[in-house]
Scaffold this active site. Sequence first.
Site, PDB file in Angstrom:
ATOM      1  N   ARG A  85      -5.444 -16.285   3.521  1.00 29.19           N
ATOM      2  CA  ARG A  85      -6.065 -17.670   3.325  1.00 29.19           C
ATOM      3  C   ARG A  85      -5.257 -18.896   4.192  1.00 29.19           C
ATOM      4  O   ARG A  85      -5.702 -19.511   4.864  1.00 29.19           O
ATOM      5  CB  ARG A  85      -6.039 -17.951   1.867  1.00 29.19           C
ATOM      6  CG  ARG A  85      -7.015 -17.047   1.092  1.00 29.19           C
ATOM      7  CD  ARG A  85      -7.072 -17.394  -0.084  1.00 29.19           C
ATOM      8  NE  ARG A  85      -5.616 -17.024  -0.623  1.00 29.19           N
ATOM      9  CZ  ARG A  85      -5.403 -16.652  -1.904  1.00 29.19           C
ATOM     10  NH1 ARG A  85      -6.120 -17.341  -2.794  1.00 29.19           N
ATOM     11  NH2 ARG A  85      -4.096 -16.262  -2.584  1.00 29.19           N
TER      12      ARG A  85
ATOM     13  N   CYS B 144      -0.439 -19.977   0.592  1.00 25.15           N
ATOM     14  CA  CYS B 144      -1.157 -19.033  -0.146  1.00 25.15           C
ATOM     15  C   CYS B 144      -0.314 -17.902  -0.845  1.00 25.15           C
ATOM     16  O   CYS B 144       0.899 -18.348  -0.918  1.00 25.15           O
ATOM     17  CB  CYS B 144      -2.509 -18.411   0.385  1.00 25.15           C
ATOM     18  SG  CYS B 144      -1.919 -17.381   1.911  1.00 25.15           S
TER      19      CYS B 144
ATOM     20  N   ASP C  96      -9.199 -15.426  -3.194  1.00 25.40           N
ATOM     21  CA  ASP C  96      -8.309 -14.368  -2.482  1.00 25.40           C
ATOM     22  C   ASP C  96      -9.193 -13.190  -2.112  1.00 25.40           C
ATOM     23  O   ASP C  96      -9.565 -12.383  -2.879  1.00 25.40           O
ATOM     24  CB  ASP C  96      -7.155 -13.874  -3.513  1.00 25.40           C
ATOM     25  CG  ASP C  96      -6.229 -12.829  -2.724  1.00 25.40           C
ATOM     26  OD1 ASP C  96      -6.280 -12.541  -1.696  1.00 25.40           O
ATOM     27  OD2 ASP C  96      -5.053 -12.596  -3.711  1.00 25.40           O
TER      28      ASP C  96
HETATM   29  P1  4NP Z   1      -3.273 -14.353   1.095  1.00 22.67           P
HETATM   30  O1  4NP Z   1      -3.911 -12.879   0.415  1.00 22.67           O
HETATM   31  O2  4NP Z   1      -2.468 -15.182  -0.465  1.00 22.67           O
HETATM   32  O3  4NP Z   1      -4.413 -15.158   1.335  1.00 22.67           O
HETATM   33  O4  4NP Z   1      -2.533 -14.185   2.107  1.00 22.67           O
HETATM   34  C1  4NP Z   1      -3.129 -11.953  -0.265  1.00 22.67           C
HETATM   35  C2  4NP Z   1      -2.251 -11.210   0.668  1.00 22.67           C
HETATM   36  C3  4NP Z   1      -1.435 -10.228   0.126  1.00 22.67           C
HETATM   37  C4  4NP Z   1      -1.533 -10.121  -1.323  1.00 22.67           C
HETATM   38  C5  4NP Z   1      -2.319 -10.764  -2.093  1.00 22.67           C
HETATM   39  C6  4NP Z   1      -3.074 -11.786  -1.365  1.00 22.67           C
HETATM   40  N1  4NP Z   1      -0.898  -8.710  -1.953  1.00 22.67           N
HETATM   41  O5  4NP Z   1      -0.887  -8.702  -3.178  1.00 22.67           O
HETATM   42  O6  4NP Z   1      -0.138  -7.924  -1.303  1.00 22.67           O
END
Ligand code: 4NP
Length: 159
Positions: free
Chosen positions: A13, A7, A124
């Site tokens: 995710r 991800c 997300d």
């Molecule tokens: P992930 O979620 O991609 O599912 O781990 C996110 C975690 C952090 C951020 C964006 C999505 N961020 O912008 O910090």
Amino acid sequence: MKLLFVCLGNICRSPAAENIMNHLAAEAGMSSQIECDSAGTGSYHIGNSPDRRMQAAAAKRNLPMIGSARQFTTADFTAFDLIFAMDRDNYQNIIALDPQRQHQDKVKLMCDFATHHSDKEVPDPYFGGTEGFDYVLDLLTDACSGLLSQLTSTDINNV
Ligand code: 4NP
């Protein structure tokens, strides 16, 4: 068989997908044949544990949520048999690291394995409410079940 879930941050995710797949593989008695890891295309959260909200949502289902975020690297293309992107942005970011298109065939979209959801991407949940984390776990449980079925019923080259 080595599977990598990817991800953006590797704190919501993809660690959820990794832990769900490990759980389902253990239930199916396939832990010795399926090895899972996860990574993020971004570097913001390197070294961090899964997001507390994801840990809380997983705990409600007695699902372990362990891991430490790391960034996807080109070495992952050869280290893993299959790579699963949580959304199209992640997919494009992964493919962009393989300009020769040598490994494109092993990069898949996670939602293509879901059989009870029509989502094309795992949303997300990071900037939303806690219900987003429950939904991601529902969707990923569906997709990981579908993936496990395919891995057990077909040759890896057909996935
Ligand atoms: P992930 O979620 O991609 O599912 O781990 C996110 C975690 C952090 C951020 C964006 C999505 N961020 O912008 O910090």
